[in-house]
Design an enzyme around this catalytic site. Structure first.
Site, PDB file in Angstrom:
ATOM      1  N   THR A  23      -4.606  -5.268  -5.156  1.00  0.00           N
ATOM      2  CA  THR A  23      -3.488  -5.736  -5.991  1.00  0.00           C
ATOM      3  C   THR A  23      -2.152  -5.517  -5.296  1.00  0.00           C
ATOM      4  OG1 THR A  23      -3.332  -3.605  -7.129  1.00  0.00           O
ATOM      5  CG2 THR A  23      -4.742  -5.284  -8.151  1.00  0.00           C
ATOM      6  N   TYR A  79      -7.828  13.915   2.819  1.00  0.00           N
ATOM      7  CA  TYR A  79      -7.763  12.483   3.119  1.00  0.00           C
ATOM      8  C   TYR A  79      -8.439  12.189   4.466  1.00  0.00           C
ATOM      9  CZ  TYR A  79      -5.706   7.985   4.471  1.00  0.00           C
ATOM     10  OH  TYR A  79      -5.529   6.686   4.888  1.00  0.00           O
ATOM     11  N   GLY A 128      -9.184  -2.640  -3.998  1.00  0.00           N
ATOM     12  CA  GLY A 128      -7.796  -2.170  -3.949  1.00  0.00           C
ATOM     13  C   GLY A 128      -6.865  -3.215  -3.363  1.00  0.00           C
TER      14      GLY A 128
HETATM   15  N1  LIG Z   1      -0.475   2.640   4.283  1.00  0.00           N
HETATM   16  C1  LIG Z   1      -0.799   3.186   5.447  1.00  0.00           C
HETATM   17  O1  LIG Z   1       0.072   3.558   6.254  1.00  0.00           O
HETATM   18  C2  LIG Z   1      -2.264   3.331   5.819  1.00  0.00           C
HETATM   19  C3  LIG Z   1      -2.576   3.793   7.103  1.00  0.00           C
HETATM   20  C4  LIG Z   1      -3.928   3.894   7.466  1.00  0.00           C
HETATM   21  C5  LIG Z   1      -4.919   3.542   6.560  1.00  0.00           C
HETATM   22  N2  LIG Z   1      -4.570   3.120   5.309  1.00  0.00           N
HETATM   23  C6  LIG Z   1      -5.659   2.778   4.389  1.00  0.00           C
HETATM   24  O2  LIG Z   1      -5.520   1.440   3.985  1.00  0.00           O
HETATM   25  C7  LIG Z   1      -6.007   1.271   2.661  1.00  0.00           C
HETATM   26  C8  LIG Z   1      -4.947   0.620   1.789  1.00  0.00           C
HETATM   27  O3  LIG Z   1      -3.765   1.418   1.812  1.00  0.00           O
HETATM   28  P1  LIG Z   1      -2.413   0.946   1.099  1.00  0.00           P
HETATM   29  O4  LIG Z   1      -1.323   1.804   1.640  1.00  0.00           O
HETATM   30  O5  LIG Z   1      -2.293  -0.534   1.183  1.00  0.00           O
HETATM   31  O6  LIG Z   1      -2.726   1.400  -0.401  1.00  0.00           O
HETATM   32  P2  LIG Z   1      -1.860   1.222  -1.727  1.00  0.00           P
HETATM   33  O7  LIG Z   1      -0.619   0.415  -1.467  1.00  0.00           O
HETATM   34  O8  LIG Z   1      -1.707   2.583  -2.327  1.00  0.00           O
HETATM   35  O9  LIG Z   1      -2.839   0.345  -2.621  1.00  0.00           O
HETATM   36  C9  LIG Z   1      -3.984   0.906  -3.156  1.00  0.00           C
HETATM   37  C10 LIG Z   1      -4.758  -0.155  -3.898  1.00  0.00           C
HETATM   38  O10 LIG Z   1      -5.918   0.441  -4.420  1.00  0.00           O
HETATM   39  C11 LIG Z   1      -5.999   0.161  -5.816  1.00  0.00           C
HETATM   40  N3  LIG Z   1      -6.673   1.298  -6.431  1.00  0.00           N
HETATM   41  C12 LIG Z   1      -6.283   2.594  -6.473  1.00  0.00           C
HETATM   42  N4  LIG Z   1      -7.239   3.343  -7.049  1.00  0.00           N
HETATM   43  C13 LIG Z   1      -8.264   2.491  -7.377  1.00  0.00           C
HETATM   44  C14 LIG Z   1      -9.543   2.645  -7.961  1.00  0.00           C
HETATM   45  N5  LIG Z   1      -9.983   3.856  -8.345  1.00  0.00           N
HETATM   46  N6  LIG Z   1     -10.344   1.560  -8.126  1.00  0.00           N
HETATM   47  C15 LIG Z   1      -9.941   0.325  -7.717  1.00  0.00           C
HETATM   48  N7  LIG Z   1      -8.729   0.112  -7.137  1.00  0.00           N
HETATM   49  C16 LIG Z   1      -7.902   1.176  -6.977  1.00  0.00           C
HETATM   50  C17 LIG Z   1      -4.591  -0.074  -6.267  1.00  0.00           C
HETATM   51  O11 LIG Z   1      -4.618  -0.987  -7.346  1.00  0.00           O
HETATM   52  P3  LIG Z   1      -4.285  -0.624  -8.870  1.00  0.00           P
HETATM   53  O12 LIG Z   1      -3.067   0.266  -8.871  1.00  0.00           O
HETATM   54  O13 LIG Z   1      -4.062  -1.976  -9.442  1.00  0.00           O
HETATM   55  O14 LIG Z   1      -5.517   0.061  -9.387  1.00  0.00           O
HETATM   56  C18 LIG Z   1      -4.005  -0.777  -5.042  1.00  0.00           C
HETATM   57  O15 LIG Z   1      -4.288  -2.149  -5.050  1.00  0.00           O
HETATM   58  C19 LIG Z   1      -6.424   2.670   2.182  1.00  0.00           C
HETATM   59  O16 LIG Z   1      -7.799   2.859   2.375  1.00  0.00           O
HETATM   60  C20 LIG Z   1      -5.642   3.589   3.108  1.00  0.00           C
HETATM   61  O17 LIG Z   1      -6.263   4.843   3.253  1.00  0.00           O
HETATM   62  C21 LIG Z   1      -3.278   3.007   4.920  1.00  0.00           C
END
Ligand SMILES: NC(=O)c1ccc[n+]([C@@H]2O[C@H](COP(=O)([O-])OP(=O)(O)OC[C@H]3O[C@@H](n4cnc5c(N)ncnc54)[C@H](OP(=O)(O)O)[C@@H]3O)[C@@H](O)[C@H]2O)c1
Length: 263
Positions: free
Chosen positions: A17, A153, A15
């Site tokens: 990208t 989640y 994930g």
């Molecule tokens: N953002 C926050 O505040 C926060 C806080 C705590 C923890 N986290 C954790 O940090 C991690 C990243 O979060 P984020 O906010 O950066 O996420 P995000 O911006 O939603 O990015 C998600 C990424 O996962 C990819 N993706 C989605 N479904 C997929 C699949 N089935 N197979 C392969 N790739 C997939 C997407 O790429 P494509 O669209 O190209 O497939 C994208 O690159 C997650 O585990 C989240 O739970 C986030």
């Protein structure tokens, strides 16, 4: 000088990208690793590789939908040998507690938990065989402070803490470490829109996020969102030879959000 040196290592960040995953990919490449970038579509993954390569570092595309066995197999083909596996992929979304359907529960399990387990099964034997490796599972404050509007989640992230602890035992004494990183509320794409839905839209960003944190995330000791690079810094350290004595742990980069002395 203490240096984070991943020269000669191959990393895979799921994930990656966009968001936190992209920042982690960048940090690992800056430390010298060759980094596999992953998203569901080859097009978006290639775009990310081009964008990241323009900033320096060695990247390759490893596209595949990791919520499926076929997708995991495609990723394993693109990245047959991995020294640093970062299971960053995770989906989240608010849903009233009593309206989370069986299908939703299954989807969160497949995407947030099984995706990580499949890749650990794929890469751990190679790592232990070579006597060195790092597995990092990106969890969340929601693993510990289960949000009422995101029970599915939070539960999936709690499971990741258990997955990390269990596989750390499976890798005991091999030179391979397995840990989780508890990330807190982070400034990723889409978050700005979300913040401006909840606070005065005329406020400049710095003030808007402080207001958002004060009103809606008062547990944070940082009083601002975390930048993706700040999560990536901890992941880069834990991925490195420097972190050789940290395994089976849940390490926090949550801005003090979780009101606990340990971990
Ligand atoms: N953002 C926050 O505040 C926060 C806080 C705590 C923890 N986290 C954790 O940090 C991690 C990243 O979060 P984020 O906010 O950066 O996420 P995000 O911006 O939603 O990015 C998600 C990424 O996962 C990819 N993706 C989605 N479904 C997929 C699949 N089935 N197979 C392969 N790739 C997939 C997407 O790429 P494509 O669209 O190209 O497939 C994208 O690159 C997650 O585990 C989240 O739970 C986030």
């Amino acid at each position: 000088m203490i240096a984070i040196d991943l020269d000669g290592r191959t990393a895979l960040v799921t994930g990656s990208t966009q968001g936190i995953g992209e920042a982690i990919a960048k940090a690992l490449a800056a430390a010298g690793a060759r980094v596999g970038v992953n998203g569901r579509s080859p097009e978006k993954t290639d775009e990310a590789v081009v964008r990241l390569s323009a900033t320096g570092g060695a990247y390759f595309a490893a596209p595949g939908d990791l919520a499926t066995e076929e997708g995991a197999a495609a990723v394993a083909e693109a990245a047959p040998e991995v020294d640093v596996l970062v299971n960053n992929l995770g989906i989240f979304g608010a849903q009233p507690a009593l309206e989370i359907t069986d299908d939703d529960w299954r989807r969160y399990w497949e995407v947030n938990v099984l995706s990580a387990v499949r890749l650990i099964r794929t890469y751990l034997p190679g790592m232990t065989g070579r006597g060195w490796g790092r597995v990092l599972n990106i969890a969340s404050d929601s693993a510990v402070v289960i949000p009422e509007e995101m029970i599915h989640y939070g539960t999936s992230k709690t499971a990741l803490l258990a997955v990390s602890r269990g596989f750390a035992k499976a890798a005991a004494g091999t030179g391979v470490t397995v840990n989780s990183v508890i990330a807190g509320p982070t400034h990723t794409g889409g978050v700005e829109d979300f913040v401006y839905q909840l606070v005065d839209e005329d406020l400049p960003w710095d003030e808007a996020q402080r207001e958002f944190m004060r009103l809606h995330r008062p547990q944070s000791l940082l009083h601002r969102l975390i930048e993706p690079e700040e999560i990536a810094n901890l992941v880069a350290y834990l991925s490195s030879p420097l972190a050789s004595a940290t395994t089976g742990a849940a390490v926090r980069v949550d801005g003090g959000y979780v009101d606990s002395i340990i971990p």
